[in-house]
Design a protein around this motif. Sequence first.
Motif, PDB file in Angstrom:
ATOM      1  N   ILE A  21       0.851  -1.192   0.000  1.00 30.62           N
ATOM      2  CA  ILE A  21       0.000   0.000   0.000  1.00 30.62           C
ATOM      3  C   ILE A  21       0.886   1.241   0.000  1.00 30.62           C
ATOM      4  N   GLY A  22       0.586   2.165  -0.885  1.00 25.38           N
ATOM      5  CA  GLY A  22       1.312   3.435  -0.917  1.00 25.38           C
ATOM      6  C   GLY A  22       2.643   3.334  -1.630  1.00 25.38           C
ATOM      7  N   THR A  23       3.353   4.456  -1.610  1.00 20.75           N
ATOM      8  CA  THR A  23       4.630   4.544  -2.315  1.00 20.75           C
ATOM      9  C   THR A  23       5.808   4.696  -1.375  1.00 20.75           C
ATOM     10  N   GLN A  24       5.577   4.601  -0.070  1.00 21.42           N
ATOM     11  CA  GLN A  24       6.642   4.786   0.906  1.00 21.42           C
ATOM     12  C   GLN A  24       7.582   3.584   0.900  1.00 21.42           C
ATOM     13  N   ALA A  25       8.884   3.878   0.871  1.00 20.11           N
ATOM     14  CA  ALA A  25       9.905   2.825   0.951  1.00 20.11           C
ATOM     15  C   ALA A  25      10.753   3.110   2.188  1.00 20.11           C
ATOM     16  N   PRO A  26      10.425   2.488   3.310  1.00 17.97           N
ATOM     17  CA  PRO A  26      11.124   2.821   4.552  1.00 17.97           C
ATOM     18  C   PRO A  26      12.578   2.347   4.546  1.00 17.97           C
ATOM     19  N   PHE A  27      13.457   3.171   5.111  1.00 23.10           N
ATOM     20  CA  PHE A  27      14.867   2.809   5.249  1.00 23.10           C
ATOM     21  C   PHE A  27      15.098   2.036   6.538  1.00 23.10           C
ATOM     22  N   GLU A  28      14.183   2.167   7.495  1.00 27.21           N
ATOM     23  CA  GLU A  28      14.265   1.469   8.764  1.00 27.21           C
ATOM     24  C   GLU A  28      13.048   0.567   8.911  1.00 27.21           C
ATOM     25  N   VAL A  29      13.124  -0.351   9.850  1.00 30.92           N
ATOM     26  CA  VAL A  29      11.976  -1.195  10.177  1.00 30.92           C
ATOM     27  C   VAL A  29      11.239  -0.528  11.328  1.00 30.92           C
ATOM     28  N   TRP A  30       9.968  -0.235  11.124  1.00 29.23           N
ATOM     29  CA  TRP A  30       9.131   0.343  12.170  1.00 29.23           C
ATOM     30  C   TRP A  30       8.594  -0.793  13.021  1.00 29.23           C
ATOM     31  N   LEU A  31       8.769  -0.692  14.330  1.00 30.02           N
ATOM     32  CA  LEU A  31       8.404  -1.756  15.249  1.00 30.02           C
ATOM     33  C   LEU A  31       7.604  -1.185  16.412  1.00 30.02           C
ATOM     34  N   ALA A  32       6.462  -1.795  16.713  1.00 31.25           N
ATOM     35  CA  ALA A  32       5.651  -1.428  17.877  1.00 31.25           C
ATOM     36  C   ALA A  32       6.008  -2.376  19.011  1.00 31.25           C
ATOM     37  N   ILE A  33       6.302  -1.803  20.168  1.00 31.59           N
ATOM     38  CA  ILE A  33       6.632  -2.616  21.333  1.00 31.59           C
ATOM     39  C   ILE A  33       5.859  -2.104  22.546  1.00 31.59           C
ATOM     40  N   PRO A  34       5.724  -2.938  23.587  1.00 32.50           N
ATOM     41  CA  PRO A  34       5.042  -2.489  24.800  1.00 32.50           C
ATOM     42  C   PRO A  34       5.784  -1.320  25.454  1.00 32.50           C
ATOM     43  N   PRO A  35       5.076  -0.514  26.232  1.00 28.04           N
ATOM     44  CA  PRO A  35       5.663   0.710  26.770  1.00 28.04           C
ATOM     45  C   PRO A  35       6.854   0.527  27.708  1.00 28.04           C
ATOM     46  N   HIS A  36       6.920  -0.559  28.450  1.00 34.18           N
ATOM     47  CA  HIS A  36       7.988  -0.699  29.437  1.00 34.18           C
ATOM     48  C   HIS A  36       9.076  -1.682  29.019  1.00 34.18           C
ATOM     49  N   LYS A  37       9.051  -2.083  27.771  1.00 34.05           N
ATOM     50  CA  LYS A  37      10.115  -2.954  27.253  1.00 34.05           C
ATOM     51  C   LYS A  37      11.250  -2.092  26.723  1.00 34.05           C
ATOM     52  N   SER A  38      12.463  -2.591  26.876  1.00 31.58           N
ATOM     53  CA  SER A  38      13.606  -1.833  26.350  1.00 31.58           C
ATOM     54  C   SER A  38      13.674  -1.983  24.829  1.00 31.58           C
ATOM     55  N   THR A  39      14.219  -0.977  24.186  1.00 34.01           N
ATOM     56  CA  THR A  39      14.365  -0.995  22.733  1.00 34.01           C
ATOM     57  C   THR A  39      15.394  -2.045  22.347  1.00 34.01           C
ATOM     58  N   PRO A  40      15.071  -2.941  21.419  1.00 33.58           N
ATOM     59  CA  PRO A  40      16.033  -3.968  20.999  1.00 33.58           C
ATOM     60  C   PRO A  40      17.277  -3.331  20.382  1.00 33.58           C
ATOM     61  N   ARG A  41      18.425  -3.889  20.688  1.00 34.64           N
ATOM     62  CA  ARG A  41      19.700  -3.410  20.144  1.00 34.64           C
ATOM     63  C   ARG A  41      20.070  -4.292  18.961  1.00 34.64           C
ATOM     64  N   LEU A  42      19.927  -3.755  17.775  1.00 39.41           N
ATOM     65  CA  LEU A  42      20.255  -4.495  16.561  1.00 39.41           C
ATOM     66  C   LEU A  42      21.175  -3.662  15.678  1.00 39.41           C
ATOM     67  N   ASN A  43      22.182  -4.305  15.087  1.00 45.91           N
ATOM     68  CA  ASN A  43      23.031  -3.611  14.126  1.00 45.91           C
ATOM     69  C   ASN A  43      22.308  -3.484  12.791  1.00 45.91           C
ATOM     70  N   GLN A  44      21.679  -4.548  12.364  1.00 46.99           N
ATOM     71  CA  GLN A  44      20.910  -4.562  11.124  1.00 46.99           C
ATOM     72  C   GLN A  44      19.618  -5.295  11.391  1.00 46.99           C
ATOM     73  N   PRO A  45      18.523  -4.894  10.944  1.00 40.77           N
ATOM     74  CA  PRO A  45      18.219  -3.641  10.282  1.00 40.77           C
ATOM     75  C   PRO A  45      18.068  -2.504  11.289  1.00 40.77           C
ATOM     76  N   ALA A  46      18.130  -1.275  10.806  1.00 41.33           N
ATOM     77  CA  ALA A  46      17.906  -0.114  11.667  1.00 41.33           C
ATOM     78  C   ALA A  46      16.433  -0.118  12.098  1.00 41.33           C
ATOM     79  N   LEU A  47      16.183   0.211  13.355  1.00 39.89           N
ATOM     80  CA  LEU A  47      14.823   0.182  13.897  1.00 39.89           C
ATOM     81  C   LEU A  47      14.337   1.577  14.253  1.00 39.89           C
ATOM     82  N   LEU A  48      13.054   1.804  14.041  1.00 41.61           N
ATOM     83  CA  LEU A  48      12.340   2.946  14.586  1.00 41.61           C
ATOM     84  C   LEU A  48      11.227   2.361  15.442  1.00 41.61           C
ATOM     85  N   VAL A  49      11.200   2.717  16.714  1.00 38.67           N
ATOM     86  CA  VAL A  49      10.297   2.094  17.674  1.00 38.67           C
ATOM     87  C   VAL A  49       9.189   3.062  18.058  1.00 38.67           C
ATOM     88  N   VAL A  50       7.959   2.547  18.081  1.00 37.26           N
ATOM     89  CA  VAL A  50       6.828   3.263  18.652  1.00 37.26           C
ATOM     90  C   VAL A  50       6.272   2.401  19.776  1.00 37.26           C
TER      91      VAL A  50
END
Length: 135
Positions: A21-50
């Motif tokens: 859907i749409g024409t957006q080509a994301p450079f990062e992986v958008w990831l939804a996580i629970p509010p009190h979980k720590s952000t995963p540390r990954l070298n690849q792929p780059a993450l954007l967390v909500v």
Amino acid sequence: MALRAPRGVVCLLSALHVHGIGTQAPFEVWLAIPPHKSTPRLNQPALLVVRMSGPALFEGVEPISIDGVAVPVFNANKTGADCFKFRNKIGLDVGMEALRDGWAQRKLTMDALWHYAAVNRVANVMRPYLESVPV
């Protein structure tokens, strides 16, 4: 990524890309996580967390098999509603494009969009855009 972030769900621009859907080509992986979980540390792929909680995180999740691994991704209707919930992060134009393109491809339904708009508490925000979609 699915193994390193077991409670994470692919969302927003990445989910739009998965659903075609749409024409957006994301450079990062958008990831939804629970509010009190720590952000995963990954070298690849780059993450954007909500952060999401409750029904906003658990409803509309569909596992998609990628290289033999079940990766949780929000369905097309939930992703459309999420675009309006996170319009300040991704831009309102992305949500409007997703709504038009998803509707044209018949990947979105009015009932499901309205349900997920209520789950995300953005029904009043989405109402004028849903009313403008040709039925």
